[in-house]
Design an enzyme around this catalytic site. Structure first.
Site, PDB file in Angstrom:
ATOM      1  CG  ASP A  81      -0.233  -0.444   2.469  1.00 24.63           C
ATOM      2  OD1 ASP A  81       0.951  -0.116   2.614  1.00 24.63           O
ATOM      3  OD2 ASP A  81      -0.854  -1.126   3.305  1.00 24.63           O
ATOM      4  CG  ASP A  83       1.023   4.378   4.329  1.00 23.57           C
ATOM      5  OD1 ASP A  83      -0.092   4.037   3.902  1.00 23.57           O
ATOM      6  OD2 ASP A  83       1.699   3.687   5.110  1.00 23.57           O
ATOM      7  CG  ASP A 152       9.135   1.820  12.733  1.00 21.67           C
ATOM      8  OD1 ASP A 152       9.472   2.410  11.691  1.00 21.67           O
ATOM      9  OD2 ASP A 152       8.339   0.859  12.736  1.00 21.67           O
TER      10      ASP A 152
END
Ligand code: ATP
Ligand code: MG
Length: 432
Positions: A81, A83, A152
């Site tokens: 996907d 983002d 992260d």
């Protein structure tokens, strides 16, 4: 041992302390990589994601592709996907698109819909990389540099600018991707305490890409692993389930076992894996991975989770069966108990998935009863989708035990016949 020395990268402990950076130079400076350096072709990018970025830019905002999709493109993989990260606030994003929904409390973002596809659009956020306390909400808006710094891992902290076709790198993620190394952005000890799900994500990327893990991150993983119990179980379950769908689940579960997370999260599975019969769980995952890697449709989550439960249930039933004969109703009760026990006390499997698991696991003992029986000539096939899932699981068992292949074909034939009848009779009802 998967985590042995050879995978430990030379420690390259990165502290992206924003105050330090902004103090001297005024602003954190990114490295910019051009198309000839990053080799990402615009044609690999989903056109709807490009539309979203362009619409935001036209409305006067900053907008980039970000995170997993940039990482995957850089690694030559197809992103699942796309983002988008933007300077626009959620309320400013919404009116720009025909179908756009604002979601999330802990993490507020916009979903822009194109048919069944969703492009996730999040506003640049400010994290606090130095505060050790658990993050409960994350809705303080920031600028683009702050937005990557709260992410992260360095390889997940890259922006892609589609107009200029550049990769914008504030955190050295480009170099780390080239060196095939996983590094936290900031101190891993702090970042794992802030959000322990990051530890599971670290192992997920290790399993998926085979990258080495930074030394400090390994130390932090061992020291902070118990913190995982402070995370929200649905978030951990979601990362776990996503990994089961991606073609490297066996490696991932082995890493979880090796790093002590299985003992903490699913102690029943962990102790079963140490027994000789435990190998069967890994074998099921191996078959699932091979099927997913071939690009066949993803197994339902109930089927995937049953890979862990079935070997435990069968061992349990065989022991009970030595004491007394069991009928299917009793087997169903035992299946319910084992499903609860296997994934408790941490994970709460959603009730709907647990119910389907109980049903498909019970069906396995219709296919192969505890007392050997011949397949009935014309068995009763329940008119439910759950039965198709039971057959999916029988398919996995037949890969593990080739002598079941014929049985699988037989039941599959009965099921298809029943499906045909169902269609004919529902058409008759419609035309009456
Ligand atoms: P996948 O390919 O499995 O979707 P992903 O990295 O894209 O992997 P997402 O959950 O889609 O994972 O998250 C998108 C991006 O959001 C990540 O690439 C990362 O930059 C950021 N992110 C996700 N989870 C966290 C987290 N727990 N802490 C900090 N940043 C995170
Ligand atoms: Mg993603």
């Amino acid at each position: 041992m998967i985590l042995k020395n050879k995978i430990l990268a030379k420690s390259k402990y990165k502290f992206f302390n924003l105050r330090e950076y902004t103090g001297k130079r005024g602003k954190l400076q990114p490295k910019i990589y051009t198309a000839s350096e990053h080799k990402i072709s615009k044609s690999q990018i989903d056109p709807d994601a490009l539309t979203v970025v362009e619409t935001l830019i036209r409305a006067g905002h900053k907008a980039y592709l970000v995170g997993g999709c940039v990482r995957d493109l850089l690694l030559g993989q197809t992103p699942k996907d796309f983002d988008v990260s933007t300077s626009a606030l959620p309320e400013e994003i919404k009116p720009l698109f025909r179908r756009c929904f604002l979601i999330g409390r802990r993490f507020r973002l916009a979903h822009v819909q194109f048919g069944r596809k969703i492009i996730e659009v999040s506003t640049f956020r400010k994290g606090d990389n130095e505060n050790e306390s658990l993050i409960l909400r994350d809705n303080d808006w920031g600028d683009e540099a702050e937005d990557v710094i709260r992410r992260d891992f360095t390889i997940n902290g890259l922006f892609y600018h589609p107009h200029e076709e550049t990769v914008i790198d504030y955190v050295n993620g480009f170099e780390d991707a080239k060196k095939r190394t996983l590094c936290c952005i900031g101190s891993p000890f702090v970042r794992f305490k802030q959000d322990p799900v990051r530890m599971i994500r670290l192992l997920k990327f290790r399993a998926r890409f085979g990258f080495a893990i930074d030394n400090e991150a390994i130390k932090a993983l061992v020291e902070c692993r118990k913190e995982i119990l402070k995370s929200s179980p649905p978030r951990v379950l979601e990362e776990f389930l996503r990994m089961l769908e991606l073609g490297t689940s066996e490696r991932f579960v082995k890493l979880l076992a090796e790093c002590g997370f299985l003992t903490i999260l699913v102690p029943g599975v962990s102790s079963f894996l140490e027994k000789p019969a435990g190998k069967e769980i890994y074998n099921f995952l191996k078959h699932v991975d091979a099927i997913h890697r071939r690009g066949e449709p993803t197994f339902a989550r109930s089927v995937l989770l049953s890979c862990f439960v079935f070997p435990i249930l069968r061992t349990h039933l065989q022991a009970l069966h030595r004491q007394k004969t069991m009928h299917l109703g009793e087997i169903q009760e035992e299946a319910r108990f084992i499903v609860d026990e296997t994934f408790g006390p941490f994970f709460q499997i959603p009730k709907k998935i647990a119910a389907v698991m109980v049903s498909l696991l019970t069906s396995q003992f219709r296919f192969t009863p505890l007392i050997e029986k011949k397949t009935p000539r014309n068995p009763k096939i329940p008119a439910s989708d759950e039965f198709a899932l039971a057959l999916d699981f029988l398919r996995l068992r037949a890969l593990e035990e080739p002598e079941l292949a014929k049985l699988y074909e037989e039941w599959n034939y009965f099921w298809r016949k029943k499906e045909k009848q169902r269609k004919v009779s529902s058409e008759r009802v419609r035309t009456q």
